[in-house]
Design a protein around this motif. Structure first.
Motif, PDB file in Angstrom:
ATOM      1  N   PRO A 157      -3.116  50.125 -10.139  1.00  0.00           N
ATOM      2  CA  PRO A 157      -3.057  49.657  -8.747  1.00  0.00           C
ATOM      3  C   PRO A 157      -4.031  48.525  -8.425  1.00  0.00           C
ATOM      4  O   PRO A 157      -3.816  47.788  -7.459  1.00  0.00           O
ATOM      5  N   GLN A 158      -5.108  48.360  -9.222  1.00  0.00           N
ATOM      6  CA  GLN A 158      -6.070  47.293  -8.945  1.00  0.00           C
ATOM      7  C   GLN A 158      -5.731  45.981  -9.652  1.00  0.00           C
ATOM      8  O   GLN A 158      -6.478  45.012  -9.556  1.00  0.00           O
ATOM      9  N   VAL A 159      -4.628  45.935 -10.349  1.00  0.00           N
ATOM     10  CA  VAL A 159      -4.193  44.705 -11.008  1.00  0.00           C
ATOM     11  C   VAL A 159      -3.054  44.101 -10.198  1.00  0.00           C
ATOM     12  O   VAL A 159      -1.993  44.708 -10.061  1.00  0.00           O
ATOM     13  N   ARG A 160      -3.292  42.910  -9.635  1.00  0.00           N
ATOM     14  CA  ARG A 160      -2.219  42.249  -8.872  1.00  0.00           C
ATOM     15  C   ARG A 160      -1.323  41.428  -9.774  1.00  0.00           C
ATOM     16  O   ARG A 160      -0.155  41.206  -9.482  1.00  0.00           O
ATOM     17  N   LYS A 161      -1.889  40.955 -10.915  1.00  0.00           N
ATOM     18  CA  LYS A 161      -1.098  40.161 -11.850  1.00  0.00           C
ATOM     19  C   LYS A 161      -1.804  40.158 -13.198  1.00  0.00           C
ATOM     20  O   LYS A 161      -3.028  40.124 -13.265  1.00  0.00           O
ATOM     21  N   VAL A 162      -1.019  40.187 -14.283  1.00  0.00           N
ATOM     22  CA  VAL A 162      -1.586  40.068 -15.626  1.00  0.00           C
ATOM     23  C   VAL A 162      -0.634  39.228 -16.472  1.00  0.00           C
ATOM     24  O   VAL A 162       0.572  39.476 -16.506  1.00  0.00           O
ATOM     25  N   ASP A 163      -1.192  38.179 -17.106  1.00  0.00           N
ATOM     26  CA  ASP A 163      -0.413  37.282 -17.956  1.00  0.00           C
ATOM     27  C   ASP A 163      -0.952  37.322 -19.374  1.00  0.00           C
ATOM     28  O   ASP A 163      -2.174  37.339 -19.584  1.00  0.00           O
ATOM     29  N   LEU A 164      -0.052  37.318 -20.331  1.00  0.00           N
ATOM     30  CA  LEU A 164      -0.413  37.222 -21.743  1.00  0.00           C
ATOM     31  C   LEU A 164      -0.041  35.818 -22.222  1.00  0.00           C
ATOM     32  O   LEU A 164       1.124  35.452 -22.254  1.00  0.00           O
ATOM     33  N   PHE A 165      -1.063  35.022 -22.593  1.00  0.00           N
ATOM     34  CA  PHE A 165      -0.838  33.657 -23.061  1.00  0.00           C
ATOM     35  C   PHE A 165      -0.721  33.658 -24.580  1.00  0.00           C
ATOM     36  O   PHE A 165      -1.611  34.148 -25.282  1.00  0.00           O
ATOM     37  N   THR A 166       0.371  33.091 -25.069  1.00  0.00           N
ATOM     38  CA  THR A 166       0.599  33.010 -26.505  1.00  0.00           C
ATOM     39  C   THR A 166       1.221  31.659 -26.822  1.00  0.00           C
ATOM     40  O   THR A 166       1.386  30.806 -25.944  1.00  0.00           O
TER      41      THR A 166
ATOM     42  N   GLU B 131       7.318  42.974 -12.368  1.00  0.00           N
ATOM     43  CA  GLU B 131       6.942  42.182 -11.193  1.00  0.00           C
ATOM     44  C   GLU B 131       5.478  41.724 -11.224  1.00  0.00           C
ATOM     45  O   GLU B 131       5.099  40.790 -10.498  1.00  0.00           O
ATOM     46  N   LYS B 132       4.649  42.348 -12.072  1.00  0.00           N
ATOM     47  CA  LYS B 132       3.239  41.951 -12.140  1.00  0.00           C
ATOM     48  C   LYS B 132       2.823  41.398 -13.493  1.00  0.00           C
ATOM     49  O   LYS B 132       1.681  40.950 -13.647  1.00  0.00           O
ATOM     50  N   ALA B 133       3.672  41.415 -14.495  1.00  0.00           N
ATOM     51  CA  ALA B 133       3.295  41.022 -15.855  1.00  0.00           C
ATOM     52  C   ALA B 133       4.246  39.971 -16.424  1.00  0.00           C
ATOM     53  O   ALA B 133       5.461  40.068 -16.252  1.00  0.00           O
ATOM     54  N   ARG B 134       3.652  38.980 -17.117  1.00  0.00           N
ATOM     55  CA  ARG B 134       4.438  37.927 -17.753  1.00  0.00           C
ATOM     56  C   ARG B 134       3.839  37.591 -19.124  1.00  0.00           C
ATOM     57  O   ARG B 134       2.646  37.819 -19.360  1.00  0.00           O
ATOM     58  N   ILE B 135       4.676  37.020 -19.982  1.00  0.00           N
ATOM     59  CA  ILE B 135       4.208  36.369 -21.200  1.00  0.00           C
ATOM     60  C   ILE B 135       4.385  34.879 -20.975  1.00  0.00           C
ATOM     61  O   ILE B 135       5.484  34.413 -20.664  1.00  0.00           O
ATOM     62  N   VAL B 136       3.291  34.113 -21.102  1.00  0.00           N
ATOM     63  CA  VAL B 136       3.301  32.670 -20.862  1.00  0.00           C
ATOM     64  C   VAL B 136       3.075  31.971 -22.199  1.00  0.00           C
ATOM     65  O   VAL B 136       2.102  32.263 -22.899  1.00  0.00           O
ATOM     66  N   ARG B 137       3.971  31.069 -22.558  1.00  0.00           N
ATOM     67  CA  ARG B 137       3.906  30.424 -23.881  1.00  0.00           C
ATOM     68  C   ARG B 137       3.534  28.950 -23.750  1.00  0.00           C
ATOM     69  O   ARG B 137       4.129  28.214 -22.971  1.00  0.00           O
ATOM     70  N   MET B 138       2.535  28.553 -24.557  1.00  0.00           N
ATOM     71  CA  MET B 138       2.049  27.178 -24.580  1.00  0.00           C
ATOM     72  C   MET B 138       2.350  26.543 -25.938  1.00  0.00           C
ATOM     73  O   MET B 138       2.095  27.159 -26.979  1.00  0.00           O
ATOM     74  N   THR B 139       2.852  25.320 -25.917  1.00  0.00           N
ATOM     75  CA  THR B 139       3.081  24.597 -27.168  1.00  0.00           C
ATOM     76  C   THR B 139       1.766  24.028 -27.676  1.00  0.00           C
ATOM     77  O   THR B 139       1.003  23.432 -26.913  1.00  0.00           O
ATOM     78  N   CYS B 140       1.483  24.206 -28.950  1.00  0.00           N
ATOM     79  CA  CYS B 140       0.330  23.555 -29.570  1.00  0.00           C
ATOM     80  C   CYS B 140       0.581  23.477 -31.072  1.00  0.00           C
ATOM     81  O   CYS B 140       1.198  24.369 -31.649  1.00  0.00           O
ATOM     82  N   GLY B 141       0.133  22.383 -31.673  1.00  0.00           N
ATOM     83  CA  GLY B 141       0.312  22.236 -33.109  1.00  0.00           C
ATOM     84  C   GLY B 141       1.760  22.094 -33.531  1.00  0.00           C
ATOM     85  O   GLY B 141       2.137  22.565 -34.599  1.00  0.00           O
ATOM     86  N   GLY B 142       2.569  21.456 -32.683  1.00  0.00           N
ATOM     87  CA  GLY B 142       3.980  21.293 -33.009  1.00  0.00           C
ATOM     88  C   GLY B 142       4.808  22.487 -32.600  1.00  0.00           C
ATOM     89  O   GLY B 142       4.323  23.411 -31.937  1.00  0.00           O
ATOM     90  N   ASN B 143       6.057  22.489 -33.018  1.00  0.00           N
ATOM     91  CA  ASN B 143       6.991  23.532 -32.591  1.00  0.00           C
ATOM     92  C   ASN B 143       7.209  24.629 -33.625  1.00  0.00           C
ATOM     93  O   ASN B 143       7.644  25.725 -33.284  1.00  0.00           O
TER      94      ASN B 143
END
Length: 729
Positions: free
Chosen positions: A46-55, A76-88
């Motif tokens: 209940p104390q987490v409004r949002k949590v993102d996993l960056f990969t 509704e509160k959790a996502r996986i966020v993907r960043m490009t680095c070092g090519g594809n």
């Protein structure tokens, strides 16, 4: 009740929430499972409004297109966020180190675009901890770290296996990894570990061990997935269609190997890794005819399709398992299925073995934790494991199995026969495991303790002993600034002892510090730029661009922008340039203190002219060397990476901090300011400008002041702000 936004960082491996490919390769093992379950279970608190996993974002035909999706919604509160680095392409984690600063820059853009700065960051493994530490420094927020496995321990294991130190460094980039782990001990506000064993046996090997702040929080199991085997027989219990299909699939996959599938089932699960020690389990079974008569054996060694196309180390392990199966003639007694779904199949595998009154074997010696032990226990399956490391802590506390020397096949066989042959003992271990998993090893208890740690850290914002309290948090200023004002120093703000208008400029910067980020862009190196800032009593810049655009620093601590370093390092061959230029006439290398990693500086002879410059460009082209060449006052010759310049640095800052380029005001007076003034910024040319800037009059965004130095800069600022009808004017 305070609600938090938490960011998790785990850049390597194939990470997706739906149908995760746990065990696909060496980079997609227990750590990936850990972070996915942490993500989901923190989102339930209940104390987490949002949590993102960056990969890392991956676009590679060799893997599923699901890894291309920039944002994957878990709930509704959790996502996986993907960043490009070092090519594809998908690549091993050891090859990612040189690209992590690119990952940071793109993460900052994402944060600024969403206008939502996290309350805490949590890194996983050495590479994820590097990312989290940088974001923590930039925004001045708590940094939590989890190592999962440590470099010094891995290096020692590899050397014991006969690999040379040189080969280890070449293959695993080990020095950089260990240096990062040493730094984490100093910079993390909390290091979360699964067992005390990890602290005592692994972190204790590090020089900075005494500076580490540790919290033991064991991971747990998800009760909706890992529940007791007997629940299937309860009248009120109903399986989902997916669970029914998984149970049928698992049963079929195992039984097709076996002549007598009703026998108790000895089970082991893990990825195809030498340290999982599956060989000892097969040897213990293959060498003991009595054990073969009592039970069947099933080994789930990761996920495979065609062994011949797998990486060499995994190919060798799986081939060896099949050879051992053949050596001991275990056909009809041993199952080695090719795949399993970690979310649906694995729980059913444990429960199937428990219903058959079997035993789970974790034969990894000295494992840090042993999540499979806890999963098996939750399903009611007794366990055999190593008397060292995390398994020892789990089994001694829970009394749900036996500790044996897992590198001794005879000892494993003896323990297996003892549990399988004694129904009372089997029932005791089964019941104890189920009870312990609900009381001690649940993700709910993990999340509660974890949020307690976060509460404690953030309630101590005035405690200067905490690392995050002392971090500069320059990201908050730059992300929130309405305007950037970036000006050249020599000849623009002051000229020798001529400081007309400088006090007015200084007062204006201080007055508007809440909305204006102030930057200096100088051709000087850092040391000389620092001296000039003191000499002219300038406000401390938020950003310093120096060495003609080859370096970017932040705050009065002059924190280097590593992302900029990585960006301009592309095709920069400093040593080769210096060696080649020994043969070029009319230039002489400047003193050592004038040199910099991204700047090669020379004096030129008095007769050096346009023809010489043309010859220099031809010389570089003939030698296939790329560099930006700057000649100042026909005396000083600087060679920079071709991506480096004041203008490029300003555009990079606009990109990194997601700041509109037309809300950056730049000011200059000389030729090396030209590309900074002639972009899309709102620019100022002071009246004492060099003739080469005359052509900038064609650019409507460039204001030519009728006043010199700082008077002209202030005149230009008022002009541009009035044009924008800015209330700060």
């Amino acid at each position: 009740m305070k609600e938090y936004y938490i960011q998790l960082y785990s850049p390597h491996g194939l990470i997706r929430f739906h149908e995760p490919e746990i065990g696909r390769d060496k980079d997609t093992g227990g750590q990936v499972k850990y972070v996915l379950e942490l993500l989901e279970n923190l989102s339930k608190h209940p104390q987490v409004r949002k949590v993102d996993l960056f990969t890392r974002r991956i676009m590679d035909k060799r893997v599923s297109s699901s890894y291309e999706k920039e944002v994957e919604t878990v709930n509704e509160k959790a996502r996986i966020v993907r960043m490009t680095c070092g090519g594809n392409s998908y690549r091993p984690k050891e090859t990612l180190w040189d690209h992590l600063d690119e990952f940071i820059d793109k993460t900052l853009r994402f944060i600024e675009k969403e206008s939502d700065i996290p309350d805490v960051v949590h890194g996983h493994y050495a590479d994820g901890n590097y990312l989290a530490s940088q974001v923590s420094e930039i925004f001045g927020i708590p940094f939590i770290a989890t190592g999962h496995s440590l470099g010094r321990n891995k290096k020692a294991l590899l050397m014991r296996e006969g690999m040379s130190e040189e080969k280890i460094e070449e293959k695993f980039n080990m020095k950089l990894r260990i240096d990062t782990e040493e730094s984490v001990l100093k910079t993390a506000d909390m290091i979360v570990v699964s067992t005390q064993h990890i602290i005592d046996s692994q972190y204790s090997q590090y020089k900075n061990f005494t500076q580490g702040r540790f919290e033991v929080i064991p991971p747990g199991v998800t009760p909706e997935m890992f529940y007791p085997f007997y629940r299937l027989d309860m009248p009120a219990f109903k399986m989902s269609v997916e669970q029914e299909q998984a149970l049928y699939r698992v049963n079929s996959d195992i039984e097709r190997f076996l002549f007598h599938p009703a026998k108790p089932l000895i089970l082991s699960i893990g990825r195809a890794d030498k340290r999982k020690n599956f060989e000892s389990i097969i040897q213990s079974y293959g060498q003991d005819k009595e054990l073969q008569a009592m039970a069947n054996l099933a080994i789930f060694a990761g996920v495979r399709k065609d062994i011949s196309k797998m990486p060499e180390d995994e190919k060798d392990i799986l081939t060896n398992l099949l050879l051992l199966m053949d050596k001991y003639d275990l056909y009809g007694k041993m199952a080695i299925p090719k795949k399993n779904d970690p979310k649906l199949d694995v729980p059913e595998i444990y429960r199937l073995a428990a219903r058959k009154k079997g035993v789970f074997v974790n034969a990894t010696p000295g494992e840090n934790f042993g999540l499979t032990i806890v999963e098996a226990a939750a399903c009611g399956l007794p366990v055999i494991a190593s008397p060292t490391g995390g398994p020892k802590e789990i089994l001694e506390q829970n009394e749900n199995g036996l500790l044996v020397d897992v590198e001794d096949p005879a000892a494993i066989a003896t323990a297996l026969k003892k549990i399988i042959s004694d129904q009372v003992l089997w029932d005791k271990y089964s019941a104890n495991g189920i009870l312990a998993s609900t009381q001690l090893y649940s993700w709910t208890s993990f999340a509660n303790k974890y949020i307690g740690v976060v509460d404690s850290l953030l309630q101590q914002k005035n405690n200067t002993a905490l690392n995050f309290v002392n971090k500069p948090a320059y990201g908050k200023k730059l992300a929130g600034a309405r305007w950037f004002v970036i000006t050249d120093l020599d000849g623009t703000l002051a000229e020798g002892n001529d400081v007309r208008g400088l006090k007015e400029f200084t007062d204006w910067i201080k007055k508007n510090s809440g909305t204006v980020a102030f930057g200096i862009a100088s051709g000087r190196n850092l040391a000389i730029t620092q001296d000039a800032i003191k000499k002219y009593a300038l406000p401390q810049p938020d950003v310093v661009i120096c060495s003609a655009g080859a370096e970017i620093y932040y705050t009065d601590k002059f924190i280097a922008d590593k992302g900029w370093d990585s960006h301009i390092d592309y095709q920069w061959k400093r040593a080769e340039l210096q060696a080649a230029l020994k043969k070029f006439p009319g230039i002489r290398l400047q003193e050592q203190d004038a040199q910099w990693p991204f700047k090669l500086s020379y004096y030129v002879e008095d007769h050096f002219d346009e023809d010489d410059m043309a010859n220099l460009y031809k010389f570089l082209d003939d030698h296939k060397l790329r560099a930006k060449v700057l000649l100042t006052d026909n005396k000083f010759l600087d060679l920079l990476p071709f991506r480096a310049s004041k203008g490029s640095a300003v555009r990079y800052l606009a990109y990194k901090w997601n700041h509109p380029i037309d809300q950056i005001i730049t000011a200059g007076n000389g030729g090396n300011d030209k590309d900074m003034l002639n972009g899309k910024t709102r620019s100022i040319v002071v009246s004492n400008y060099s003739p080469e800037l005359e052509e900038l009059r064609k650019n409507k965004a460039v204001y030519f002041s009728t006043h010199p130095i700082a008077l002209g800069v202030m005149d230009g600022i008022h002009f541009h702000l009035a044009a924008m009808k800015d209330p700060g004017n």
